[in-house]
Design a protein around this motif. Structure first.
Motif, PDB file in Angstrom:
ATOM      1  N   GLY A 198       5.035   0.302   5.345  1.00  0.00           N
ATOM      2  CA  GLY A 198       4.249   0.719   4.123  1.00  0.00           C
ATOM      3  C   GLY A 198       2.211   0.563   4.566  1.00  0.00           C
ATOM      4  O   GLY A 198       2.941   0.290   5.480  1.00  0.00           O
ATOM      5  N   GLY A 199       1.834   0.942   3.506  1.00  0.00           N
ATOM      6  CA  GLY A 199       0.465   0.330   3.715  1.00  0.00           C
ATOM      7  C   GLY A 199      -0.496   1.137   3.230  1.00  0.00           C
ATOM      8  O   GLY A 199       0.474   1.561   1.818  1.00  0.00           O
ATOM      9  N   ALA A 200      -1.683   1.234   3.432  1.00  0.00           N
ATOM     10  CA  ALA A 200      -2.345   1.591   2.433  1.00  0.00           C
ATOM     11  C   ALA A 200      -3.560   2.818   3.166  1.00  0.00           C
ATOM     12  O   ALA A 200      -4.041   2.873   4.192  1.00  0.00           O
ATOM     13  N   ARG A 201      -4.208   3.616   2.533  1.00  0.00           N
ATOM     14  CA  ARG A 201      -4.869   4.842   3.160  1.00  0.00           C
ATOM     15  C   ARG A 201      -5.761   5.575   2.507  1.00  0.00           C
ATOM     16  O   ARG A 201      -5.359   5.509   0.913  1.00  0.00           O
ATOM     17  N   ASP A 261      -3.901  -3.196  -4.297  1.00  0.00           N
ATOM     18  CA  ASP A 261      -3.895  -4.837  -3.721  1.00  0.00           C
ATOM     19  C   ASP A 261      -2.309  -4.700  -3.605  1.00  0.00           C
ATOM     20  O   ASP A 261      -1.254  -5.236  -3.803  1.00  0.00           O
ATOM     21  N   PRO A 262      -2.113  -3.830  -2.132  1.00  0.00           N
ATOM     22  CA  PRO A 262      -0.465  -3.542  -1.923  1.00  0.00           C
ATOM     23  C   PRO A 262      -0.098  -5.437  -2.035  1.00  0.00           C
ATOM     24  O   PRO A 262       0.815  -5.865  -2.042  1.00  0.00           O
ATOM     25  N   ALA A 306       4.931   5.518  -3.733  1.00  0.00           N
ATOM     26  CA  ALA A 306       3.060   6.278  -3.715  1.00  0.00           C
ATOM     27  C   ALA A 306       2.102   6.310  -4.726  1.00  0.00           C
ATOM     28  O   ALA A 306       2.890   7.073  -5.792  1.00  0.00           O
ATOM     29  N   ILE A 307       2.053   5.515  -5.084  1.00  0.00           N
ATOM     30  CA  ILE A 307       0.719   4.960  -5.391  1.00  0.00           C
ATOM     31  C   ILE A 307      -0.703   5.956  -5.599  1.00  0.00           C
ATOM     32  O   ILE A 307      -1.470   4.853  -4.791  1.00  0.00           O
ATOM     33  N   SER A 308      -1.311   6.613  -5.738  1.00  0.00           N
ATOM     34  CA  SER A 308      -2.884   6.997  -5.156  1.00  0.00           C
ATOM     35  C   SER A 308      -3.558   6.609  -6.261  1.00  0.00           C
ATOM     36  O   SER A 308      -3.413   7.262  -7.864  1.00  0.00           O
ATOM     37  N   SER A 309      -4.814   5.785  -6.276  1.00  0.00           N
ATOM     38  CA  SER A 309      -5.295   5.509  -7.286  1.00  0.00           C
ATOM     39  C   SER A 309      -6.967   6.431  -6.600  1.00  0.00           C
ATOM     40  O   SER A 309      -7.306   5.656  -5.696  1.00  0.00           O
ATOM     41  N   LEU A 310      -6.914   6.910  -7.595  1.00  0.00           N
ATOM     42  CA  LEU A 310      -8.568   7.999  -7.312  1.00  0.00           C
ATOM     43  C   LEU A 310      -9.362   7.597  -8.550  1.00  0.00           C
ATOM     44  O   LEU A 310      -9.362   6.696  -9.370  1.00  0.00           O
ATOM     45  N   PHE A 311     -10.352   7.545  -7.932  1.00  0.00           N
ATOM     46  CA  PHE A 311     -12.414   6.439  -8.729  1.00  0.00           C
ATOM     47  C   PHE A 311     -13.007   8.142  -9.889  1.00  0.00           C
ATOM     48  O   PHE A 311     -12.480   8.972  -9.953  1.00  0.00           O
ATOM     49  N   LYS A 347     -13.044   5.395  -1.514  1.00  0.00           N
ATOM     50  CA  LYS A 347     -12.688   4.798  -3.089  1.00  0.00           C
ATOM     51  C   LYS A 347     -11.309   5.098  -3.766  1.00  0.00           C
ATOM     52  O   LYS A 347     -11.196   4.729  -4.801  1.00  0.00           O
ATOM     53  N   HIS A 348     -11.003   5.790  -3.302  1.00  0.00           N
ATOM     54  CA  HIS A 348      -9.257   6.384  -2.894  1.00  0.00           C
ATOM     55  C   HIS A 348      -8.406   5.150  -2.493  1.00  0.00           C
ATOM     56  O   HIS A 348      -8.580   5.122  -1.378  1.00  0.00           O
ATOM     57  N   ASN A 349      -7.152   5.217  -2.831  1.00  0.00           N
ATOM     58  CA  ASN A 349      -6.307   4.618  -2.532  1.00  0.00           C
ATOM     59  C   ASN A 349      -4.603   4.804  -3.201  1.00  0.00           C
ATOM     60  O   ASN A 349      -4.586   4.950  -3.577  1.00  0.00           O
ATOM     61  N   LEU A 350      -4.231   4.976  -1.747  1.00  0.00           N
ATOM     62  CA  LEU A 350      -2.894   6.086  -1.316  1.00  0.00           C
ATOM     63  C   LEU A 350      -2.260   4.586  -0.804  1.00  0.00           C
ATOM     64  O   LEU A 350      -2.466   4.002  -0.142  1.00  0.00           O
ATOM     65  N   SER A 351      -1.733   3.555  -2.035  1.00  0.00           N
ATOM     66  CA  SER A 351      -0.156   3.072  -1.547  1.00  0.00           C
ATOM     67  C   SER A 351       0.973   3.621  -1.361  1.00  0.00           C
ATOM     68  O   SER A 351       1.261   3.995  -2.579  1.00  0.00           O
ATOM     69  N   TRP A 352       1.534   3.005  -0.793  1.00  0.00           N
ATOM     70  CA  TRP A 352       2.903   4.106   0.478  1.00  0.00           C
ATOM     71  C   TRP A 352       3.527   3.097   1.039  1.00  0.00           C
ATOM     72  O   TRP A 352       3.617   1.935   1.541  1.00  0.00           O
TER      73      TRP A 352
END
Lengths: 429, 158
Positions: free
Chosen positions: A238-241, A215-216, A302-307, A247-252
């Motif tokens: 910034g953004g989210a990929r 949730d950026p 850069a926060i990569s959230s891994l499922f 299922k995974h998200n990179l908030s950057w």
């Protein structure tokens, strides 16, 4: 096999009323039966769980005790240098085998009846297996080969160790997808040095934290340190990929911080009358906010959230991996392993340690997350069939976001959650 | 009273003031117990035992300490609570021409607005002090927390 509802305790049936997961039923955050099913279908399902870093167990015999969901797991390095992971539970009577959190050993020995297991988890020693003078002991047909520690399949990418319980899990790099494979390779491009651990126990459901990671939009509204002292802003770059499944998200973010000498920027009108966004306040010692560019790209965050339950963290020069260890539907622990690089000079090391003030349970930028999770967890107790609203960044298909005013990645998580839990969102509506 | 006995009393007095100012939310006054050239660090026993340098909170000068408190006042959002520090007996070492060192165990209880209390943290203070004119100032305070698994979050200093 998929159903219209997710079954909970006492006959509860939770409905995801919208096909795009823009509504999350509160009950799935509080229900013990849903929690138990998550352990089976998510943490022990077709996923790669982050376990540990190879740098933590450099030598044969080195081990660390970690967790997958709430299952205690030993990660160790065998004599031949290979990495193994096994459930830390004796095949005899179910006791914890390795009681130390970390160390070096030749075998893992259970203190209860002294059964010992080698570094690959094979049962190698049972005292009095044949009894004494022909009396007692185990029956002659007892086969030690059938009583090893339950092994996980492991895979390692640039020294980041993952484990899976499922035979069906795709290869690690397919599970991560190209973007997150690249994110792992980016942080672990050269030998690391472990700087230490931080632990945080939050009295709320673990998925409120994985939501928070995806949730950026909350970053520039809840974490006011960043806004107050001009480090990052929602209307910055910034953004989210996400990966193909979302299922995974990179908030950057790629934003320079404001230095103490710069002129005060004008009040930011997009914060309206909330009293936020003044940016008048300066730190007396802003040196820890500096970012020394150390990656080929321009990302400062850069926060990569891994499922399902891990995250890679770059907050400026503060680098860490986080592992979510669930305790119950109502409690989880975040264990963060901070690291730098072996070629860091003393000044860089000191900078990383000072900048770590921004992250973790006492983090100037992150402490609010613990409070936010608990605020939600407390408030949703009575209304299991009411819903969270997830519409920032639009509804419908899950798509990458080129701005921070979005919580679309949350929906990506929940779409995959529903897939693995066997429920079809929107079906019951 | 001998000089040493007088100093010993002042060290004890400082520990009492330290805990009381935190409990009374007089955080700015608490900062003034520190020397300009100071270090305040909260570190877990887990990291210290493994000789790992990472802290939970690290202020290696007084401005960083001031910034921490300023941020708590102006920016951070945390669980609304009151603190109660219970500081154990102080052991102080007073040797000529050496820094004054003092250590004590602490328990820190947190209470909610509704009056529900919990044990938030236990651990030990490792303090170094310097006499500056009429004042006794903290030059170094290392808080080693046994409660390394921080319950909820760590905002107000220990």
């Amino acid at each position: 096999m998929t159903a219209a509802v997710l079954a909970g305790q006492g006959g509860a049936a939770y409905v995801f009323p919208e096909a795009d997961c823009s509504r999350i039923p509160y009950g799935v955050y509080r229900d013990a039966e849903v929690y138990a099913l998550e352990q089976q279908r998510l943490f022990r399902g077709p996923v790669w769980n982050y376990l540990a870093l190879e740098a933590e167990i450099p030598n044969p015999g080195d081990f660390r005790v970690v967790a997958v969901g709430d299952t205690p797991v030993i990660v160790d390095r065998a004599k031949d240098g290979s990495v193994h992971a096994m459930v830390n539970r004796c095949a005899h009577r179910g006791s914890i085998v390795q009681r130390a959190l970390h160390g070096n050993c030749k075998v893992h020995t259970c203190c209860y009846h002294q059964w010992s297991f080698d570094l690959t988890g094979r049962l190698v020693g049972v005292p009095f297996q044949k009894g004494l003078n022909g009396a007692g002991g185990l029956p002659p047909e007892f086969d030690k080969a059938c009583h090893g520690l339950e092994a996980l399949r492991v895979a390692s990418l640039n020294g980041m160790i993952f484990g899976t319980f499922s035979d069906e899990t795709e290869p690690l790099e397919d599970f991560l997808g190209p973007l997150f494979t690249q994110q792992v390779e980016r942080l672990f491009a050269k030998p690391i040095r472990i700087l230490g651990y931080q632990r945080q126990r939050i009295f709320g459901n673990w998925k409120l934290y994985t939501d928070n990671l995806r949730d950026p939009n909350h970053g520039g509204l809840l974490h006011m340190f960043q806004i107050t002292f001009g480090i990052a802003r929602l209307n910055g770059k910034g953004g989210a990929r996400m990966d193909a499944q979302g299922k995974h998200n990179l908030s950057w973010a790629a934003q320079g911080g404001r230095t103490a000498d710069e002129a005060e920027p004008p009040k930011d009108a997009s914060y309206g009358d909330t009293g936020r966004g003044d940016m008048k306040i300066k730190l007396r010692d802003p040196s820890m906010l500096r970012y020394f560019k150390e990656f080929p790209d321009d990302l400062t965050l850069a926060i990569s959230s891994l499922f399902p339950g891990a995250a890679l963290q770059q907050i400026g020069n503060t680098l860490a991996v986080r592992q979510i260890r669930t305790c119950s539907a109502d409690e989880f622990e975040i264990v963060s392993t901070y690291f730098g690089y072996q070629d860091d000079d003393e000044a860089m090391m000191r900078h990383r340690l000072r900048k770590a003030n921004l992250a973790g349970p006492a983090g100037l930028v992150s402490m609010e997350d613990g409070e936010a999770v608990e605020l939600v967890h407390r408030a949703i107790i009575g209304d299991a069939d009411r819903h969270s609203v997830v519409e920032f960044g639009g509804r419908g298909p899950i798509k990458d976001q080129e701005n921070l005013i979005s919580d679309v990645p949350m929906r990506g998580f929940w779409m995959h959650y529903c897939r693995l839990m066997g429920v079809t969102p929107g079906m019951a509506a | 009273m001998s000089v040493a006995a007088d100093l010993w009393m002042r060290v004890h007095d400082l520990f009492e003031t330290y805990g009381r100012l935190l409990d009374e939310d007089q955080l700015e006054a608490w900062v003034e117990l520190f020397a300009e050239d100071c270090r305040y660090e909260i570190v877990s026993r887990e990291n210290r035992d493994q000789q790992l340098p990472l802290s939970l909170m690290l202020c290696d000068n007084k401005d960083m300490l001031r910034d921490r408190i300023y941020s708590l006042r102006e920016a951070n959002i945390f669980n609304i609570h009151s603190d109660c520090h219970v500081i154990g007996l102080v052991r102080a070492t007073l040797a000529p021409h050496a820094p004054i060192t003092a250590t004590a165990a602490y328990s820190l209880f947190q209470s909610t607005q509704e009056g529900v209390s919990r044990l938030f943290s236990v651990g030990r203070y490792f303090m170094e002090l310097a006499v500056e004119g009429a004042d006794l100032h903290i030059t170094r305070q290392i808080v080693v927390v046994d409660t390394g698994a921080i319950p909820t979050l760590l905002a107000t200093p220990i």
